[in-house]
Write an enzyme that holds these catalytic residues in place. Sequence first.
Site, short mmCIF file in Angstrom:
data_model
loop_
_atom_site.label_atom_id
_atom_site.label_comp_id
_atom_site.label_asym_id
_atom_site.label_seq_id
_atom_site.Cartn_x
_atom_site.Cartn_y
_atom_site.Cartn_z
N HIS A 8 -3.02 6.11 4.40
CA HIS A 8 -1.85 5.22 4.60
C HIS A 8 -0.53 5.86 4.19
O HIS A 8 0.35 5.21 3.63
CB HIS A 8 -2.04 3.89 3.86
CG HIS A 8 -1.47 2.74 4.63
ND1 HIS A 8 -1.70 1.43 4.30
CD2 HIS A 8 -0.65 2.70 5.72
CE1 HIS A 8 -1.07 0.63 5.14
NE2 HIS A 8 -0.42 1.38 6.02
N CYS A 52 0.79 -1.23 0.00
CA CYS A 52 0.00 0.00 0.00
C CYS A 52 0.82 1.29 0.00
O CYS A 52 0.71 2.11 -0.91
CB CYS A 52 -0.93 0.01 1.21
SG CYS A 52 -2.16 -1.30 1.17
#
Length: 491
Positions: free
Chosen positions: A137, A87
Amino acid sequence: MKRTSSIVMFLIICIGVLSSCKDTRTKETVVTKAKKPNIVFVLADQWRAQATGYNGDPNLVGKTPNLDKLAAEGVNFKNAISVTPVCTPFRAAFLTGQYPTTTGMIFNDLHLPDESVTLAELFKDAGYKTGYIGKWHLDGMGRFDYTPPERRQGFDYWKALECSHDYNNLIYYEGNNSEKKKWEGYGPYAETQDAISYIQKNAEEEDPFLMVLAWGAPHFPHASAPKEFQRQFNKEDIILRGNVADDMSEKAKEEAVGYYSHILALDRCIGDLEKAIQDAGISDNTIIVFTSDHGEMLGSHHIRPKQKQVPWAESVRIPFLLKYPALLGKKKIEVDAPINAPDILPTLLSLADLPVPEFIDGESMVDVIKNPGLKKDKATLVMNVSPFAGKSDEYRGVYTSRYAYVKTLDGPLFLFDNEKDTLQINNLINKPEYKELQKQMEVTLQKELEKIGDEFKPRQYYIDKWNYNLNAAGYIDYGKDAKPQGPSLNK
């Protein structure tokens, strides 16, 4: 003097005549013509390229009508690559146009340095409104902690959270309020409705907008997908890829039911977004992008379901669809040349007729969109600089429109002809008849690494270079006195 006065008087008369002429064009048409394109960027999580109806996944054919329609009316990059298939590295590369070895964003839960120049900042400087909804993130300060405005990298409208996949109890922070809020019901549905509200509110504004909608799905947990879609799949009927071993098939089928169910739910969201854009009257002048940060192995190559980070196609290949009717019409365009995460930012800048800064590592793919026959020999990097999840080695490699070549620190790992061997089963490494091809791919890899100044060293070199502090498990350790773990700590 008289001559000058006569000229001035003549111009005044002409202006008056022109002003008295009725402009039959609507105000909306005039504004739309002059306005930069709006951008709606939809980012999924762990959605592999193979798991799409338009790519022929037998479990999804005919079940994802909205994505299929988007693929039929826009650009399908058939060889889109996640530079590092986890991610945080992908998201940093997408936002900055730079490789992980340039930014230092080499694994999850890192802080993207505040001094980074990002997608939102560049478009904001060009007069765009900016909005972010969903999974971030990139803050590196704890997955459930508040991200203040100064750490949002240029996004003004904000309904986001660092990271959560609790889809039916999904929390977020809104604007400058540090109080936790919760999306109602299934998180991706609620996030999509908020994105639609943003579109409706900004559609008629004079300034264009850039909005990123970042879903956490179809990333596991898969069993939390909406039940209405889970009922459409029977575990026994799931058709796995031909490179899934027998001892993996039971678990892979079990996970696939929920994985595909999330996908059907997100396809519905794509349809809702497109309808909102159409209803707002801005479909022609809006760029829609759909992609994902990385893929999902689902048992392929004897790698457990839920795993990514590895260099096989199920992990590194991602869907990438783009639609921009004002420039490209609504015709189907298929591009073989690979597009990588760092290429996204310069491509969007070029589509909006904005300059591409020199610091960007990636390249604009607009010329390839307009002429899909170009750059078929392009090679693009894949890398795992610092493995942290599951059994995985450091690697560097290149994917082209046909071949995949990857090596670890111990030497070549694999060479596949992806046209003849779509399941990547027949490893051509060290086979005499492919000696020259292997040599060419090694040369290509070294050229790509030289471009970004990466010498491919062990992971500890990069951890030390960027001054990261990891716990015994190799993860960022969040303590009450934690500071952002990012490359800016070196400064």
